[in-house]
Design a protein around this motif. Structure first.
Motif, short mmCIF file in Angstrom:
data_model
loop_
_atom_site.label_atom_id
_atom_site.label_comp_id
_atom_site.label_asym_id
_atom_site.label_seq_id
_atom_site.Cartn_x
_atom_site.Cartn_y
_atom_site.Cartn_z
N LEU A 1 23.36 32.58 -18.63
CA LEU A 1 23.08 31.17 -18.94
C LEU A 1 24.23 30.21 -18.61
O LEU A 1 23.96 29.11 -18.10
CB LEU A 1 22.66 31.03 -20.41
CG LEU A 1 21.21 31.49 -20.72
CD1 LEU A 1 20.90 31.34 -22.20
CD2 LEU A 1 20.19 30.69 -19.90
N PRO A 2 25.49 30.60 -18.85
CA PRO A 2 26.57 29.66 -18.49
C PRO A 2 26.51 29.25 -17.01
O PRO A 2 26.69 28.08 -16.68
CB PRO A 2 27.84 30.45 -18.80
CG PRO A 2 27.43 31.43 -19.85
CD PRO A 2 26.01 31.80 -19.53
N THR A 3 26.26 30.22 -16.13
CA THR A 3 26.15 29.90 -14.69
C THR A 3 24.98 28.95 -14.46
O THR A 3 25.10 27.95 -13.73
CB THR A 3 25.90 31.20 -13.89
OG1 THR A 3 26.87 32.16 -14.28
CG2 THR A 3 25.96 30.94 -12.40
N LEU A 4 23.85 29.24 -15.10
CA LEU A 4 22.67 28.38 -14.95
C LEU A 4 22.99 26.96 -15.41
O LEU A 4 22.63 25.98 -14.74
CB LEU A 4 21.52 28.95 -15.80
CG LEU A 4 20.23 28.14 -15.70
CD1 LEU A 4 19.44 28.55 -14.47
CD2 LEU A 4 19.37 28.28 -16.94
N GLU A 5 23.69 26.88 -16.52
CA GLU A 5 24.00 25.56 -17.07
C GLU A 5 24.91 24.75 -16.13
O GLU A 5 24.73 23.55 -15.98
CB GLU A 5 24.65 25.71 -18.46
CG GLU A 5 23.61 26.10 -19.50
CD GLU A 5 24.20 26.76 -20.76
OE1 GLU A 5 25.43 26.64 -20.97
OE2 GLU A 5 23.42 27.37 -21.52
N VAL A 6 25.85 25.44 -15.52
CA VAL A 6 26.72 24.74 -14.57
C VAL A 6 25.89 24.12 -13.45
O VAL A 6 26.06 22.96 -13.08
CB VAL A 6 27.78 25.71 -13.98
CG1 VAL A 6 28.46 25.09 -12.76
CG2 VAL A 6 28.81 26.07 -15.04
N GLN A 7 24.93 24.90 -12.96
CA GLN A 7 24.09 24.39 -11.87
C GLN A 7 23.16 23.27 -12.34
O GLN A 7 23.05 22.21 -11.73
CB GLN A 7 23.25 25.53 -11.27
CG GLN A 7 24.11 26.53 -10.52
CD GLN A 7 23.44 27.87 -10.34
OE1 GLN A 7 22.35 28.11 -10.84
NE2 GLN A 7 24.09 28.76 -9.60
N LEU A 8 22.52 23.53 -13.46
CA LEU A 8 21.51 22.59 -13.97
C LEU A 8 22.15 21.27 -14.40
O LEU A 8 21.55 20.21 -14.24
CB LEU A 8 20.78 23.24 -15.16
CG LEU A 8 19.62 22.48 -15.76
CD1 LEU A 8 18.50 22.32 -14.74
CD2 LEU A 8 19.11 23.20 -17.00
N LEU A 9 23.35 21.36 -14.93
CA LEU A 9 23.96 20.16 -15.48
C LEU A 9 25.09 19.64 -14.59
O LEU A 9 26.00 18.96 -15.06
CB LEU A 9 24.46 20.44 -16.91
CG LEU A 9 23.35 21.00 -17.83
CD1 LEU A 9 23.88 21.35 -19.20
CD2 LEU A 9 22.17 20.01 -17.96
N SER A 10 25.04 19.96 -13.32
CA SER A 10 26.03 19.40 -12.40
C SER A 10 25.70 17.94 -12.16
O SER A 10 24.55 17.52 -12.32
CB SER A 10 26.02 20.16 -11.07
OG SER A 10 25.19 19.50 -10.14
N ASP A 11 26.71 17.17 -11.77
CA ASP A 11 26.44 15.75 -11.57
C ASP A 11 26.23 15.42 -10.08
O ASP A 11 26.46 14.29 -9.64
CB ASP A 11 27.55 14.89 -12.18
CG ASP A 11 28.90 15.24 -11.58
OD1 ASP A 11 28.96 16.19 -10.76
OD2 ASP A 11 29.89 14.56 -11.92
#
Lengths: 697, 697
Positions: free
Chosen positions: A416-426
């Motif tokens: 999930l941390p990896t997913l979050e980095v991608q999903l919440l990138s600006d």
């Protein structure tokens, strides 16, 4: 015992000839090809030599490097260090990628946020300890857990005891486990980076090609306690550098190879997998290429993706070209035949022999489902950032409700941390660019799945792909980071209630996409894993550690002479020069990506244009080796690996020295550029040992 | 009579709404859409107006043009006149394509070798005469011959009598025959051509796109008896030019349309034919694009082919995009339904109704054989000039021994001159470029036909495609024009005895290639021709000449307002300006193909940057219309057609005014450029009628 003896005999029989003709292998430092080097080159590499080279070599997060002074100076490729250079530039409000960076004194060296470098200190065989933890009566899942636990214990004990970063490496697909201990450096500072225009001179057109003219280097320095680290081992700089026909060594971290792949799987790649992949890449390259040519704004938006597509296209073309060479395939066929024969002659391996059959069957299935899988699940039909966000949100909503062990792998707690980095990138989303890509994806879906398919009809909603893509992009709020964040945090309920075209699309296709995903996960990937575990057993039973294991992004030693090759009847030179660089730039009217930085134009007259710039050798390398030092038999640095030619891409599956070559920047070329173009006297003094402060002796 | 009445009634019923909403049609000058124009625009076009526009319009060998002064000054597109400009430059040892050409006085005007222009003088319906020659008892072949003979007789009698070039045109797929008489001009001289950089500003990236900024014009002058011709009709130049929403007319020579194509055939194109064609084009574009980027020499070698591939790719993408629009397809479905209904209600047409079924069946076969046909016969597997020569030599040897009527069409007596021009051209062959293309072709053959195919195996001869291509190119002497000439003249015996790798390859694949060719010729092409003849009968029975016939590269009138369109939610402007040109060039850092010629940079300050440069209208055009004059209701010249946008490509099958647009250079833009950038005062005076010598009144 019979088994082993027989195996070893067979191995000696089968492998000796290959080893004496070809410079194959990504060898373990604990199992270096001493005999091969002695037999073929009459070279003795000593344990002391190996220890020195090992401790001078550095692992970067995504590449390799080496110490080039006693004062902790580190050299790697520009493309390995580029992310760091970029970040530091952003902090400084400068474009160091474009303009280069040069700290003329240590106080100007800039700390890289979050970078860690590892230097391998020791290797210990822990196979027995790991295997002892696994009892014969355990079921596969239990065995897996027991093994993981044993490994974790070994790693923890080692790191507690030694304070070194400790990692257990799985070698020979699980036949051996080695404990690697690394000294960590976390205070890494940027010292020097050339302009990207010279580091990656020739850009995409020259990528994977040779002859080349790239100064693909960057210098960092490691610090300890706020001061430049005094390192015990570093490579002495060779002023002569590599010469034609000279034997050289590459110490680096090849990332992954698939040399166990069966002939059936390679045929699948050759006949179906790669042609289909290339078809997609050609299509995307034209789409993006055409878009980026229309305006400078478009070019900016599409540049990274365009380069990555062109890069993949070249890689797949290179691999396909290799697999279409009957000589290469014949070698694979012969290897496989011998392993099967060995399995036949060994009662204990008979069961494993069916594994080849299993792999072949998996390829049949793969052939059948590659197209729908690619379109529905792998995203070819929905080529869009917004769709990627939408699917991640929809699936994160569904998956996070399940127990961890039942989730799709990218939604497990550890992923999930990896997913979050991608999903919440600006990252900025551009409507026109999204529409272009999605319209093409939907068109591709129509072509591959068919416009009469009920789900395709629903997706298009009686519109043309172009119109529908526009509508979908326009109707989505997911370009807003805050919206994504809210939906992600709100979970399934929030996603279900969202009024968003792209979320609706992701929901619409999810059942179909998951259907193909499941088949691939279970009937292809897991089945494949099991079959290859059996094949690996046969291979290890036959060869033992008489050879090298597949690449694992750990330190390996490769070797081979500096040597040209024949291509289309022409002899390709093993070394290029500075004069070649200027000619190539002039031929392209000094235009991007052949545009030389100003100082290179200004300083041309000062340079000895006959100085070697890049060179090639037959060493066995692959991705991850970028930045690897190239050393001579005395252990001196003669160059730095930065690429492989297109014919080297087949090294993923098999070694060949016919045309496959590793590309390196020449140590003399680096000196010439540093001293005359950049006037980096202090750097030159340091790496050549003139600077007494950093001299080793 | 019942049939006809019913048909006409139905036609009125079916077509009236379409005609009153859309500006569809490539109308005959003898059957102009007077009623539609009156109803929708309240415009009366008179026979005098039609006669004037007709006699001011010119047919070029591959395009259209018009008289723009009484002194015989002719305007067409730069791309229509480019071959002539190129030739004259070659004779002069100059590059007029790059540098432009400007004869400031008549004595400097340069004669174009071999150019003939035609101006339509009269139209006569000769349907009865032609049909009378065909007796009901004749078999198809006899009927065909009798019709050809009747046509030849009409043409000969007319030309003997009138001394005008006389051609019988087959309209409505044979329902009408009209005799067109042309005045021929054979002394054509080049007056003015701008630099290609401004004529084709934006090059390939902007091709088929809009907004555009192209000065795509060239001026010629026709001479008679060594003096500028005094022409009775020419178009008066409009100083205002076209304005937004203004109704304009296009008089030109659309080459070919396929508006009779059935829904089944269009679905074949949409689902199979075009995607497969695009797949090949994407592949080639990447191959050539990558090659040409590697050096300036490569660029020179591959430039023409690269442009032609990119051009085709855009065209097919445009057509596919149109066919994927359900609104467009629904219109086609409705049209077809109505024709079928009409056929149902007419006893005499009942037999013809099965033709739709036949066309659908042909598509099934086409789908099955398109891939092997394309690989073996259409040359995708042997992408090489040398192979093309080799096949032509092998086949010319075989075919010329057969009676004329049994030969493949490109080897009949009437086709041999064309073949000879191609075979015996002195185009230079480059080994590396040939090898690149052939290696890719052979790889494609492996992918599509399979490496296990026995013939593929024989072709590759146990080599990789790359190695084999190199060997084949190296071992062929066909790059030598003299060798080709000897083999062609020596016929089958010489070819059979030739020791040439490429001839051997052509022989090896010929049986397989001919097998597919035969199936396509008989079961697809001929069967299709017959089915469409029946469908055409139904259409003509229903509609008669209440509408326009498919394009035939003869003079037609199209019309529609100057009008923008919506694309991705944005309103696209109907007119561009000079300031847009400079902005676009600056955005691309004035780099090729957005590089402005020097004088355009130098004269920028002199220009009124608000002057309209290019504009669009909804007129129904297609290839062949290039260079067509655009006139206003007064018959004044307001622009010149030079392209269509990508959405207009579907006009091959169906008219749509949603987004499809014809692109034109604006008459005011031309004046502005001529007077201020080129300081072509004499030319400006002549076309604006200031120059009394060429003034009409």
């Amino acid at each position: 015992m019979t088994r082993r003896t027989c195996g070893l005999l067979l191995a000696a029989l089968l492998l000796a000839p290959a080893a004496s003709f070809a410079d194959e292998g990504m060898w373990l430092f604990t199992n270096a090809p001493k005999k091969q080097l002695k037999d073929k080159y009459n070279v003795d590499i000593t344990d002391q030599w190996l220890d020195h080279v090992q401790k001078s070599s550095i692992r970067f997060p995504h590449g390799s490097g080496s110490f080039v002074s006693a004062g902790g100076l580190v050299m790697t490729n520009h493309h390995v260090g580029a992310e760091a250079v970029q970040k530091i530039g952003e902090n400084d409000g400068k474009d160091y990628i474009k303009d280069g960076f040069h700290a003329r004194s240590q106080k100007d060296e800039k700390k890289v946020p979050g970078m860690e470098l590892n230097v391998l200190q020791s290797i210990e065989d822990v196979t027995k300890t790991v295997n002892t933890a696994v009892k014969p009566e355990m079921k596969p899942a239990e065995a897996f857990a027991a093994r993981r636990a044993a490994i974790a214990k070994i790693e923890k004990e080692s790191s507690d005891k030694t304070k070194l970063k400790s990692e257990v490496v799985t070698l020979y697909q699980g036949a051996q486990y080695h404990l690697y201990r690394y000294k960590k450096y976390t205070d890494v500072r940027l010292v020097f980076a050339p302009e990207k225009a010279i580091a990656f001179f020739g850009g995409d057109p020259d990528n994977f090609e040779y002859p080349r003219y790239d100064l693909d280097i960057t210098f960092f320095r490691v610090y300890e306690n706020g001061k430049p680290a005094k390192v015990e081992h570093h490579l002495t700089w060779s002023r002569d550098g590599a010469r034609e026909d000279e034997l050289v060594f590459v110490a680096g971290h090849p990332g992954r190879t698939n040399r166990l792949n069966t002939v059936a799987e390679l045929r699948y790649f050759r006949d179906t997998g790669y042609p289909f992949r290339l078809q997609q890449l050609y299509r995307r390259e034209v789409l993006l290429g055409n878009y980026r040519e229309r305006s400078s704004e478009n070019k900016r938006k599409a540049e990274d993706l365009f380069f990555s597509v062109a890069n993949s296209r070249k890689a797949f073309k290179g691999m396909l070209g290799g697999l279409l060479d009957p000589a290469i395939m014949a070698k694979k066929v012969a290897e496989e035949k011998k392993l099967k024969l060995a399995a036949d002659q060994d009662e204990k391996l008979k069961d494993a022999k069916v594994a080849w059959e299993k792999v072949a069957k998996i390829q049949q299935l793969r052939k059948k489902i590659i197209r729908p899988y690619t379109m529905w699940e792998a995203g070819a039909g929905f080529n869009s950032e917004l769709f990627t966000y939408a699917r991640a949100l929809v699936r994160a909503g569904d998956e996070r409700k399940k127990p961890n062990s039942e989730r799709l792998r990218e939604y497990t707690e550890s992923s999930l941390p990896t997913l979050e980095v991608q999903l919440l990138s600006d990252e900025k989303i551009y409507d026109d660019y999204e529409t272009l890509r999605l319209a093409d994806g939907l068109t591709y879906l129509c072509e591959e799945i068919g416009i009469k398919n009920e789900l395709v009809k629903k997706i298009l909603a009686a519109k043309s792909p172009q119109e529908r893509a526009y509508e979908l992009v326009k109707g989505s709020k997911l370009k807003d980071l805050e919206v994504r964040k809210k939906l992600y945090e709100g979970g399934k309920k929030a996603v279900d209630e969202a009024d968003d075209t792209m979320i609706a699309l992701a929901k619409l296709v999810d059942a179909e996409a998951r259907k193909w995903r499941k088949q691939v996960d279970t009937e292809i990937e897991e089945a494949r894993r099991q079959a290859y575990a059996d094949i690996a057993k046969v291979k290890y039973a036959v060869e033992g550690d008489s050879t090298y294991p597949d690449a694992t992004f750990t330190l390996r030693l490769a070797y081979g002479p500096v040597k040209g090759y024949e291509e289309n009847g022409k002899q390709v030179t093993p070394l290029t020069t500075f004069s070649g660089l200027y000619e190539r730039s002039a031929d392209h009217e000094n235009r991007d990506p052949f545009e030389l930085p100003r100082r290179w134009l200004a300083k041309k007259d000062k340079l000895d244009l006959k100085t070697p710039f890049n060179f090639i050798c037959t060493a066995d390398i692959i991705g991850g080796n970028s930045g690897s030092p190239v050393v001579n038999r005395k252990g001196e640095l003669v160059g730095i690996i930065f690429d492989g030619n297109i014919q080297s891409l087949v090294l993923d599956f098999i070694y060949t020295e016919e045309q496959a070559r590793a590309l390196a920047v020449h140590s003399r070329g680096i000196l010439e550029a540093l001293s005359k173009v950049y006037e980096a006297t202090e750097l030159v003094d340091e790496i050549t040992g003139k600077n007494s402060a950093s001299r080793q002796e």
